[in-house]
Motif scaffolding. Structure first.
Motif, PDB file in Angstrom:
ATOM      1  N   LEU A  11      -1.948   3.973   3.039  1.00 50.12           N
ATOM      2  CA  LEU A  11      -0.770   3.149   3.317  1.00 50.12           C
ATOM      3  C   LEU A  11      -1.190   1.686   3.345  1.00 50.12           C
ATOM      4  O   LEU A  11      -2.168   1.326   4.006  1.00 50.12           O
ATOM      5  CB  LEU A  11      -0.156   3.547   4.664  1.00 50.12           C
ATOM      6  N   PRO A  87       6.174  -1.998  -3.424  1.00 47.62           N
ATOM      7  CA  PRO A  87       6.734  -0.720  -2.956  1.00 47.62           C
ATOM      8  C   PRO A  87       6.981   0.267  -4.095  1.00 47.62           C
ATOM      9  O   PRO A  87       6.840   1.476  -3.895  1.00 47.62           O
ATOM     10  CB  PRO A  87       8.042  -1.157  -2.295  1.00 47.62           C
ATOM     11  N   THR A  90       4.493   3.062  -4.972  1.00 49.22           N
ATOM     12  CA  THR A  90       4.372   4.249  -4.133  1.00 49.22           C
ATOM     13  C   THR A  90       4.499   5.510  -4.971  1.00 49.22           C
ATOM     14  O   THR A  90       5.472   5.690  -5.701  1.00 49.22           O
ATOM     15  CB  THR A  90       5.446   4.239  -3.036  1.00 49.22           C
ATOM     16  N   GLN A 110      -2.167  10.232  -2.285  1.00 50.42           N
ATOM     17  CA  GLN A 110      -0.925   9.505  -1.994  1.00 50.42           C
ATOM     18  C   GLN A 110      -1.211   8.020  -1.779  1.00 50.42           C
ATOM     19  O   GLN A 110      -2.112   7.648  -1.026  1.00 50.42           O
ATOM     20  CB  GLN A 110      -0.254  10.079  -0.744  1.00 50.42           C
ATOM     21  N   THR A 112       1.059   4.749  -0.609  1.00 47.51           N
ATOM     22  CA  THR A 112       2.336   4.315  -0.065  1.00 47.51           C
ATOM     23  C   THR A 112       2.268   2.825   0.215  1.00 47.51           C
ATOM     24  O   THR A 112       1.371   2.370   0.930  1.00 47.51           O
ATOM     25  CB  THR A 112       2.673   5.071   1.229  1.00 47.51           C
ATOM     26  N   SER A 114       4.350  -0.254   1.745  1.00 47.65           N
ATOM     27  CA  SER A 114       5.506  -0.604   2.587  1.00 47.65           C
ATOM     28  C   SER A 114       5.947  -2.037   2.304  1.00 47.65           C
ATOM     29  O   SER A 114       5.147  -2.908   1.978  1.00 47.65           O
ATOM     30  CB  SER A 114       5.135  -0.451   4.058  1.00 47.65           C
TER      31      SER A 114
END
Length: 115
Positions: A11, A87, A90, A110, A112, A114
């Motif tokens: 993230l 974003p 993602t 993954q 991600t 933000s």
């Protein structure tokens, strides 16, 4: 048994950076290309970046100037440096190796971003 193991996802805030790595193990007779695909929720799989055995690179238009693919032949790894993340980056990122008549895939990592 060929295995591709990805690492480096996570993230991050928009504008940040991540570096994905993919380590290949096992006997791959011939590597024609290595690279990364991604799949975002509700979207088709997209080729992000590829690096051929001849050293040519190919990037999706959406990542040109922000992502850089590289390969370490000694370690049999391919990496993806991702800068200025958005974003819309993602997705689950999948490493691949295009061999001679067979393709290999990692399990996915993954990413991600933000806002």
């Amino acid at each position: 048994q060929v295995q591709l193991v990805e690492s480096g996802g996570g993230l991050v805030q928009a504008g940040g950076s991540l570096r994905l790595s993919c380590a290949a193990s096992g006997n791959i007779f011939r590597v024609n290309a290595m690279g990364w695909y991604r799949r975002a929720p509700g979207k088709q799989r997209e080729l992000v970046a590829a690096l051929t055995s001849g050293g040519s690179t190919n990037y999706a238009d959406s990542v040109k100037g922000r992502f850089t693919i590289s390969r370490d032949n000694a370690k049999n790894t391919v990496s993806l440096q991702m800068n200025s993340l958005k974003p819309e980056d993602t997705a689950v990122y999948y490493c691949f190796v295009m061999g001679s008549g067979v393709d290999y895939w990692g399990q996915g990592t993954q990413v991600t971003v933000s806002s």
